[in-house]
Design a protein around this motif. Structure first.
Motif, PDB file in Angstrom:
ATOM      1  N   GLY A 205       0.747  -1.318   0.013  1.00 26.54           N
ATOM      2  CA  GLY A 205       0.083   0.134  -0.012  1.00 26.54           C
ATOM      3  C   GLY A 205       0.872   1.300  -0.160  1.00 26.54           C
ATOM      4  N   PHE A 206       1.792   1.214   0.793  1.00 25.50           N
ATOM      5  CA  PHE A 206       2.865   2.504   0.920  1.00 25.50           C
ATOM      6  C   PHE A 206       3.581   2.596  -0.668  1.00 25.50           C
ATOM      7  CE2 PHE A 206       6.999   4.262   1.444  1.00 25.50           C
ATOM      8  CZ  PHE A 206       6.749   5.277   2.155  1.00 25.50           C
ATOM      9  N   ARG A 207       3.885   1.644  -1.185  1.00 30.33           N
ATOM     10  CA  ARG A 207       4.552   1.843  -2.583  1.00 30.33           C
ATOM     11  C   ARG A 207       3.452   2.401  -3.605  1.00 30.33           C
ATOM     12  NH1 ARG A 207       6.887  -3.266  -1.175  1.00 30.33           N
ATOM     13  NH2 ARG A 207       5.216  -4.250  -2.511  1.00 30.33           N
ATOM     14  N   ILE A 208       2.373   2.143  -3.536  1.00 29.91           N
ATOM     15  CA  ILE A 208       1.261   2.596  -4.573  1.00 29.91           C
ATOM     16  C   ILE A 208       0.821   4.044  -4.077  1.00 29.91           C
ATOM     17  CG2 ILE A 208      -0.723   1.612  -3.570  1.00 29.91           C
ATOM     18  CD1 ILE A 208      -0.287   2.491  -7.345  1.00 29.91           C
ATOM     19  N   LEU A 209       0.846   4.066  -2.927  1.00 31.47           N
ATOM     20  CA  LEU A 209       0.589   5.682  -2.436  1.00 31.47           C
ATOM     21  C   LEU A 209       1.327   6.760  -2.722  1.00 31.47           C
ATOM     22  CD1 LEU A 209      -1.628   4.842   0.846  1.00 31.47           C
ATOM     23  CD2 LEU A 209      -2.253   5.393  -1.285  1.00 31.47           C
ATOM     24  N   ALA A 210       2.740   6.173  -2.440  1.00 30.80           N
ATOM     25  CA  ALA A 210       3.835   6.933  -2.385  1.00 30.80           C
ATOM     26  C   ALA A 210       3.961   7.381  -4.102  1.00 30.80           C
ATOM     27  CB  ALA A 210       5.213   6.439  -2.204  1.00 30.80           C
ATOM     28  N   ALA A 211       3.862   6.310  -4.823  1.00 36.17           N
ATOM     29  CA  ALA A 211       3.921   6.679  -6.531  1.00 36.17           C
ATOM     30  C   ALA A 211       2.945   7.796  -6.835  1.00 36.17           C
ATOM     31  CB  ALA A 211       3.761   5.482  -7.097  1.00 36.17           C
ATOM     32  N   MET A 212       1.675   7.624  -6.367  1.00 39.04           N
ATOM     33  CA  MET A 212       0.598   8.461  -6.699  1.00 39.04           C
ATOM     34  C   MET A 212       0.826   9.585  -6.337  1.00 39.04           C
ATOM     35  SD  MET A 212      -3.136   6.200  -6.345  1.00 39.04           S
ATOM     36  CE  MET A 212      -3.923   7.626  -7.033  1.00 39.04           C
ATOM     37  N   LYS A 213       1.324   9.896  -4.907  1.00 37.31           N
ATOM     38  CA  LYS A 213       1.580  11.177  -4.490  1.00 37.31           C
ATOM     39  C   LYS A 213       2.691  11.730  -5.202  1.00 37.31           C
ATOM     40  CE  LYS A 213       0.051  11.242   0.398  1.00 37.31           C
ATOM     41  NZ  LYS A 213       0.071  12.888   0.379  1.00 37.31           N
ATOM     42  N   ARG A 214       3.612  11.260  -5.681  1.00 37.81           N
ATOM     43  CA  ARG A 214       4.883  11.742  -6.315  1.00 37.81           C
ATOM     44  C   ARG A 214       4.450  12.146  -7.751  1.00 37.81           C
ATOM     45  NH1 ARG A 214       9.110  14.209  -6.287  1.00 37.81           N
ATOM     46  NH2 ARG A 214       9.852  12.891  -4.703  1.00 37.81           N
ATOM     47  N   ARG A 215       3.443  11.473  -8.353  1.00 40.55           N
ATOM     48  CA  ARG A 215       3.085  11.828  -9.780  1.00 40.55           C
ATOM     49  C   ARG A 215       1.966  13.004  -9.543  1.00 40.55           C
ATOM     50  NH1 ARG A 215       3.897  13.314 -14.365  1.00 40.55           N
ATOM     51  NH2 ARG A 215       2.192  13.344 -15.809  1.00 40.55           N
ATOM     52  N   SER A 216       1.195  12.929  -8.412  1.00 44.18           N
ATOM     53  CA  SER A 216       0.475  14.119  -8.249  1.00 44.18           C
ATOM     54  C   SER A 216       1.134  15.049  -7.917  1.00 44.18           C
ATOM     55  CB  SER A 216      -0.507  13.871  -6.995  1.00 44.18           C
ATOM     56  OG  SER A 216      -1.506  12.811  -7.085  1.00 44.18           O
ATOM     57  N   LEU A 217       2.202  15.448  -7.299  1.00 42.70           N
ATOM     58  CA  LEU A 217       2.999  16.900  -7.105  1.00 42.70           C
ATOM     59  C   LEU A 217       3.465  17.278  -8.343  1.00 42.70           C
ATOM     60  CD1 LEU A 217       4.225  18.598  -4.973  1.00 42.70           C
ATOM     61  CD2 LEU A 217       6.147  17.015  -4.707  1.00 42.70           C
ATOM     62  N   GLU A 218       3.801  16.100  -9.095  1.00 42.24           N
ATOM     63  CA  GLU A 218       4.573  16.774 -10.477  1.00 42.24           C
ATOM     64  C   GLU A 218       3.247  17.462 -11.197  1.00 42.24           C
ATOM     65  OE1 GLU A 218       7.660  12.877 -10.990  1.00 42.24           O
ATOM     66  OE2 GLU A 218       5.927  13.007 -12.295  1.00 42.24           O
ATOM     67  N   ILE A 219       2.212  16.829 -11.246  1.00 45.79           N
ATOM     68  CA  ILE A 219       0.947  17.352 -12.143  1.00 45.79           C
ATOM     69  C   ILE A 219       0.441  18.668 -11.439  1.00 45.79           C
ATOM     70  CG2 ILE A 219      -1.414  17.129 -12.398  1.00 45.79           C
ATOM     71  CD1 ILE A 219      -0.940  13.896 -12.516  1.00 45.79           C
ATOM     72  N   LEU A 220       0.588  18.779 -10.157  1.00 48.51           N
ATOM     73  CA  LEU A 220       0.295  20.134  -9.363  1.00 48.51           C
ATOM     74  C   LEU A 220       1.269  21.224  -9.552  1.00 48.51           C
ATOM     75  CD1 LEU A 220      -0.969  19.032  -5.853  1.00 48.51           C
ATOM     76  CD2 LEU A 220      -2.402  20.357  -7.487  1.00 48.51           C
ATOM     77  N   LEU A 221       2.814  20.909  -9.645  1.00 45.10           N
ATOM     78  CA  LEU A 221       3.582  21.896 -10.036  1.00 45.10           C
ATOM     79  C   LEU A 221       3.276  22.501 -11.428  1.00 45.10           C
ATOM     80  CD1 LEU A 221       6.703  20.265  -8.268  1.00 45.10           C
ATOM     81  CD2 LEU A 221       5.666  22.116  -7.690  1.00 45.10           C
ATOM     82  N   GLU A 222       2.797  21.528 -12.228  1.00 39.40           N
ATOM     83  CA  GLU A 222       2.795  22.242 -13.828  1.00 39.40           C
ATOM     84  C   GLU A 222       1.486  23.018 -13.686  1.00 39.40           C
ATOM     85  OE1 GLU A 222       1.540  20.067 -17.975  1.00 39.40           O
ATOM     86  OE2 GLU A 222       2.361  19.015 -16.773  1.00 39.40           O
ATOM     87  N   LEU A 223       0.359  22.404 -12.962  1.00 35.12           N
ATOM     88  CA  LEU A 223      -0.758  23.188 -12.984  1.00 35.12           C
ATOM     89  C   LEU A 223      -0.884  24.530 -12.341  1.00 35.12           C
ATOM     90  CD1 LEU A 223      -3.802  23.274 -13.254  1.00 35.12           C
ATOM     91  CD2 LEU A 223      -4.098  22.095 -11.342  1.00 35.12           C
ATOM     92  N   CYS A 224      -0.010  24.440 -11.400  1.00 32.83           N
ATOM     93  CA  CYS A 224       0.093  25.727 -10.458  1.00 32.83           C
ATOM     94  C   CYS A 224       1.049  26.868 -10.900  1.00 32.83           C
ATOM     95  CB  CYS A 224       0.252  25.483  -8.911  1.00 32.83           C
ATOM     96  SG  CYS A 224      -1.045  24.461  -8.199  1.00 32.83           S
ATOM     97  N   GLU A 225       1.428  26.742 -12.279  1.00 34.97           N
ATOM     98  CA  GLU A 225       2.245  27.760 -12.785  1.00 34.97           C
ATOM     99  C   GLU A 225       1.320  28.647 -13.419  1.00 34.97           C
ATOM    100  OE1 GLU A 225       4.095  25.923 -16.133  1.00 34.97           O
ATOM    101  OE2 GLU A 225       5.752  24.811 -14.971  1.00 34.97           O
ATOM    102  N   SER A 226      -0.101  28.440 -13.467  1.00 38.28           N
ATOM    103  CA  SER A 226      -1.266  29.346 -13.531  1.00 38.28           C
ATOM    104  C   SER A 226      -1.095  30.284 -12.395  1.00 38.28           C
ATOM    105  CB  SER A 226      -2.483  28.664 -13.835  1.00 38.28           C
ATOM    106  OG  SER A 226      -3.572  29.861 -13.953  1.00 38.28           O
ATOM    107  N   ASP A 227      -1.030  31.688 -12.645  1.00 42.41           N
ATOM    108  CA  ASP A 227      -0.957  32.715 -11.757  1.00 42.41           C
ATOM    109  C   ASP A 227      -1.824  32.664 -10.561  1.00 42.41           C
ATOM    110  OD1 ASP A 227       1.149  33.749 -12.832  1.00 42.41           O
ATOM    111  OD2 ASP A 227       0.343  35.438 -13.855  1.00 42.41           O
ATOM    112  N   ARG A 228      -3.313  32.438 -10.845  1.00 46.75           N
ATOM    113  CA  ARG A 228      -4.246  32.590 -10.005  1.00 46.75           C
ATOM    114  C   ARG A 228      -4.217  31.262  -9.149  1.00 46.75           C
ATOM    115  NH1 ARG A 228      -9.527  35.413 -12.247  1.00 46.75           N
ATOM    116  NH2 ARG A 228     -10.113  35.182  -9.996  1.00 46.75           N
ATOM    117  N   ILE A 229      -4.210  30.259  -9.640  1.00 44.66           N
ATOM    118  CA  ILE A 229      -3.786  28.697  -8.863  1.00 44.66           C
ATOM    119  C   ILE A 229      -2.683  29.134  -7.976  1.00 44.66           C
ATOM    120  CG2 ILE A 229      -3.816  26.455  -8.939  1.00 44.66           C
ATOM    121  CD1 ILE A 229      -5.790  26.569 -11.663  1.00 44.66           C
ATOM    122  N   ALA A 230      -1.738  29.454  -8.617  1.00 45.55           N
ATOM    123  CA  ALA A 230      -0.192  29.464  -7.699  1.00 45.55           C
ATOM    124  C   ALA A 230      -0.603  29.892  -6.444  1.00 45.55           C
ATOM    125  CB  ALA A 230       0.579  30.150  -8.610  1.00 45.55           C
ATOM    126  N   ASP A 231      -1.206  31.033  -6.187  1.00 42.03           N
ATOM    127  CA  ASP A 231      -1.619  31.745  -5.137  1.00 42.03           C
ATOM    128  C   ASP A 231      -2.078  30.884  -4.082  1.00 42.03           C
ATOM    129  OD1 ASP A 231      -0.410  33.992  -6.150  1.00 42.03           O
ATOM    130  OD2 ASP A 231      -2.404  34.929  -6.709  1.00 42.03           O
TER     131      ASP A 231
END
Length: 432
Positions: A117-143
């Motif tokens: 369970g830890f392995r799959i959750l860690a992988a999903m959290k890692r991928r989620s952070l990558e997606i968020l970092l890309e998404l939050c380049e938008s100014d209003r969401i970045a705040d």
């Protein structure tokens, strides 16, 4: 399309996403980017009080990947869960579904199951952070996004020793966790005095300001052409030739090409309309939002043994925690809230009492093994994306991406096998 424009109303969208919380919005985001016409149904207001996107701590990042089902929980610690002050409390009741859930939970409380369970959750959290970092380049969401790192504190020598022993395994799974040396905690948080035995630090600790993130994200989705129908509750579905041909809602019917069910704590009820049984239980959590005390922390802090978290929100501080299995009752227990606040002062004795702005509780749909259910189930055009539990904010971006890949028939980034809905056995139930 500008943010002021709205997409055309369609009764036959390519995909209907049932649920407008963070999980549903990320499904809509990835599906729309793939070119699908998407309609989102939300039973209340986006980010409203009925939603766990309203008052939670908003934690994302790579920390917190340990599943709820831990080794040893099915032995003496299971009895401790019956105590009303336990961090994870189960209210005893005659409920067949709860007993079935607890049975699966007990079987998941093994070292091998917890490690998987830890392995799959860690992988999903890692991928989620990558997606968020890309998404939050938008100014209003970045705040609405911040990544100042997170401090994990331990008040007992036993708790700190066990945490230290797990650091190497955590790092091996790609999470940059390290033990803070004496004096480092004071350097990180010079205004805050801790009464703890030790602490760890993860520089990838991050959080979203909620509900602000939800509202800004929804504005972006509407600009991309996603139709979002608030106050639109699913009331039934029609199955024709093995597929959902019609969805009935409180505001009319829809004829979707595909349906994604990500309705939070209401996912079980909605799934039954399609003849699908989901092994989910709503786990209640609480938060208290207060004026930021002068000695408050500048970054998120986890009070590990107590399962209580603190997150700074500018001039306010949000305290969140507790896990309570009480069914769909979302009433606030003053005793649990008071206990949570007292616990904060056990760890941070100088934290001053300030004005309380809000006391909130929310229901998080949780699977017995702590891993979400994402994949096809029941009718051929239905995909489930539910059971994100108390770490849903940190899993939703990757979960939405997986849904997009499954519907498009593409090779997914996230392994779909560990999260498949059928892993708990059972069979589909014929709708009535």
């Amino acid at each position: 399309m500008s943010e002021e424009q709205t997409p055309p109303v369609r009764d036959d969208p390519d995909v209907v996403v049932v649920g407008g919380g963070v999980a549903g919005l990320f499904c809509a985001y990835h599906l729309r980017r793939a070119g699908a016409a998407v309609t989102v149904l939300e039973r209340g207001a986006l980010g409203g009080q009925q939603s766990c996107s309203s008052g939670n701590t908003g934690f994302v990042g790579t920390h917190g990947a340990a599943p709820l089902a831990e080794p040893g929980m099915r032995s003496w610690r299971s009895l401790a869960m019956l105590h009303p002050d336990a961090p994870f409390h189960v209210r005893p009741r005659a409920d067949r579904e709860l007993l079935r859930w607890l049975g699966h939970f007990g079987r998941a409380c093994t070292p091998s199951a917890a490690a998987a369970g830890f392995r799959i959750l860690a992988a999903m959290k890692r991928r989620s952070l990558e997606i968020l970092l890309e998404l939050c380049e938008s100014d209003r969401i970045a705040d609405t996004f911040a990544m100042p790192g997170i401090v994990l504190t331990y008040r007992s020598a036993q708790g700190f020793s066990a945490a230290r022993a797990a650091v190497a395994r955590t790092v091996a799974n790609g999470i940059p966790l390290r033990v803070l040396e004496p004096g480092e905690l004071d350097e990180l948080e010079p205004k805050t005095r801790f009464t703890v035995r030790g602490a760890l630090y993860n520089p990838e600790g991050a959080y979203l300001r909620v509900p602000e993130f939800v509202l800004e994200f929804a504005r972006l989705l509407r600009a991309l052409g996603v139709e979002i129908r608030e106050y639109s509750e699913l009331t039934g579905c029609t199955i024709t030739a093995g597929k959902i041909s019609r969805l009935s809602t409180t505001h009319g019917d829809l004829r979707p090409g595909a349906v994604v069910l990500t309705a939070g704590a209401w996912s079980t009820e909605c799934a039954r309309m399609a003849g699908v049984e989901l092994p989910l239980q709503p786990i209640k959590g609480y938060s208290v939002t207060v004026d930021m005390p002068p000695s408050g922390p500048s970054r998120p802090v986890l009070l590990s043994e107590a399962r209580v978290a603190l997150v700074p929100l500018g001039d306010r501080l949000r305290i969140g925690g507790t896990l309570e299995l009480t069914g769909m009752r979302n009433t606030i227990s003053d005793r649990r809230v008071a206990r949570m606040v007292r616990t904060v002062r056990d760890y941070l004795p100088d934290l001053e009492q300030t004005h309380t702005h809000e006391t909130w509780s929310g229901l998080r749909p949780s699977t017995p093994d702590g891993v979400p259910v994402i994949g096809r189930a029941g009718p051929g055009n239905l995909i489930i994306a539910a059971g994100y539990g108390h770490i849903g904010m940190g899993l939703a971006p990757a979960g939405g991406e997986l849904v997009g890949h499954l519907l498009a028939g593409e090779t997914p980034v996230t392994d779909p096998v560990p999260v498949r809905p059928s892993r708990f056995g059972g069979r589909d139930r014929r709708p009535t």
